[in-house]
Design an enzyme around this catalytic site. Structure first.
Site, mmCIF file in Angstrom:
data_model
loop_
_atom_site.group_PDB
_atom_site.id
_atom_site.type_symbol
_atom_site.label_atom_id
_atom_site.label_comp_id
_atom_site.label_asym_id
_atom_site.label_seq_id
_atom_site.Cartn_x
_atom_site.Cartn_y
_atom_site.Cartn_z
ATOM 1 N N ASP A 46 3.912 -34.462 19.362
ATOM 2 C CA ASP A 46 3.692 -33.157 18.738
ATOM 3 C C ASP A 46 2.249 -32.698 18.859
ATOM 4 O O ASP A 46 1.372 -33.477 19.228
ATOM 5 C CB ASP A 46 4.113 -33.194 17.251
ATOM 6 C CG ASP A 46 3.670 -34.471 16.550
ATOM 7 O OD1 ASP A 46 2.778 -35.162 17.075
ATOM 8 O OD2 ASP A 46 4.212 -34.785 15.481
ATOM 9 N N ASN B 197 7.243 -36.809 3.505
ATOM 10 C CA ASN B 197 8.563 -36.199 3.271
ATOM 11 C C ASN B 197 9.619 -36.726 4.244
ATOM 12 O O ASN B 197 10.672 -36.131 4.399
ATOM 13 C CB ASN B 197 8.463 -34.678 3.387
ATOM 14 C CG ASN B 197 7.953 -34.249 4.757
ATOM 15 O OD1 ASN B 197 7.758 -35.082 5.635
ATOM 16 N ND2 ASN B 197 7.744 -32.961 4.932
ATOM 17 N N HIS C 227 9.316 -36.969 7.501
ATOM 18 C CA HIS C 227 9.347 -36.380 8.847
ATOM 19 C C HIS C 227 9.009 -37.414 9.915
ATOM 20 O O HIS C 227 8.251 -38.353 9.682
ATOM 21 C CB HIS C 227 8.465 -35.115 8.950
ATOM 22 C CG HIS C 227 6.988 -35.331 8.970
ATOM 23 N ND1 HIS C 227 6.091 -34.393 8.513
ATOM 24 C CD2 HIS C 227 6.222 -36.362 9.421
ATOM 25 C CE1 HIS C 227 4.863 -34.826 8.688
ATOM 26 N NE2 HIS C 227 4.908 -36.019 9.235
ATOM 27 N N GLU D 117 10.659 -31.713 10.305
ATOM 28 C CA GLU D 117 10.563 -31.651 8.845
ATOM 29 C C GLU D 117 11.967 -31.744 8.235
ATOM 30 O O GLU D 117 12.970 -31.632 8.946
ATOM 31 C CB GLU D 117 9.892 -30.324 8.451
ATOM 32 C CG GLU D 117 8.470 -30.143 9.004
ATOM 33 C CD GLU D 117 7.405 -30.929 8.233
ATOM 34 O OE1 GLU D 117 7.676 -32.054 7.772
ATOM 35 O OE2 GLU D 117 6.289 -30.406 8.098
#
Ligand code: F6R
Length: 224
Positions: A55, A119, A121, A126
């Site tokens: 990413d 979270n 991810h 996400e």
């Protein structure tokens, strides 16, 4: 971290043209330090390797020190002699499909390193990212932006979007290694191990992959 680096080193020695999927962030830096040491002291040769990073933030220059491009160059690529022609990031292509095609043309990812966000991810997939997701432009959640605030000097300065490999792309890697180190990852480790497969906890979407391991240190499994 040494064990992970040793596994990568064994792969690269056996298959000098191995294709590595790499993560940025704090977690894998110890692995990269160890790979750099193996290159320096034990002549581990990366000259035939291709890398594909997971990413990159949107709207950030590649030479901005806060970019994942820049971190990878500084901590690994420049040290082991990997030129930009062999290192690939998803934001460098006009479309996600072209990035996916480049992975395919290189022979597919042999070994994918991942960290996990607070979270759940993986990459910047996400919560809510489907199992079938592919490389694409995504909006970052507030939690993810808060966690990056330290690097950007405030949450308001953290980009709102990013480009990420998809969950399906990650799942196509032949070997997947998820790293979680330190007490800050204890909750993440607990949930990743025990969560049912649920797009709201993207790391759980790796369950069922034929060769996936969650690699933790003691601090990440100690109960607070
Ligand atoms: C980075 C990435 C992210 C990080 C995750 C954990 O390329 O894909 O999913 O792995 O946010 O970040 P750290 O390692 O900084 O805790």
């Amino acid at each position: 971290m040494r064990a992970v680096a040793a596994e990568i080193a064994a792969l690269v020695r056996a298959h000098p043209q191995a294709v590595l999927g790499l993560a940025s962030g704090d977690t894998p830096m110890g692995v990269y330090r160890e790979l750099a040491r193996l290159h320096r002291e034990e002549a581990l040769d990366f000259s035939g390797v291709h890398t594909f990073n997971l990413d990159e933030y949107s709207g950030i220059a590649v030479d901005d020190p806060r970019s994942f491009h820049s971190a990878m160059r500084t901590h690994l690529f420049d040290i082991v002699g990997l030129p930009p022609s062999r290192t690939h990031f998803p934001d460098e292509w006009a479309t996600g499909d072209e990035f996916e095609q480049a992975i395919h043309s290189a022979g597919g990812i042999d070994y994918q390193l991942l960290g996990v966000g607070r979270n759940g991810h993986i990459g910047f997939n996400e919560p809510g990212s489907p199992m079938t997701s592919r490389t694409r432009h995504v909006a970052l959640t507030e939690v993810t932006r808060e966690d990056a605030a330290r690097i950007f000097g405030g949450v308001d300065r953290v980009p709102t979007h990013a480009v990420t490999m998809g969950v399906a792309t990650i799942r196509e890697a032949r070997r997947v290694r998820v790293l979680a180190f330190g007490p800050g990852k204890a909750g993440v480790v607990l949930r990743t191990r025990s969560a049912p497969v649920d797009p709201q906890w993207p790391a759980s979407l790796l369950h069922g992959h034929p060769d996936v391991q969650l690699i933790v240190d003691q601090a990440a499994v100690d109960r607070p």
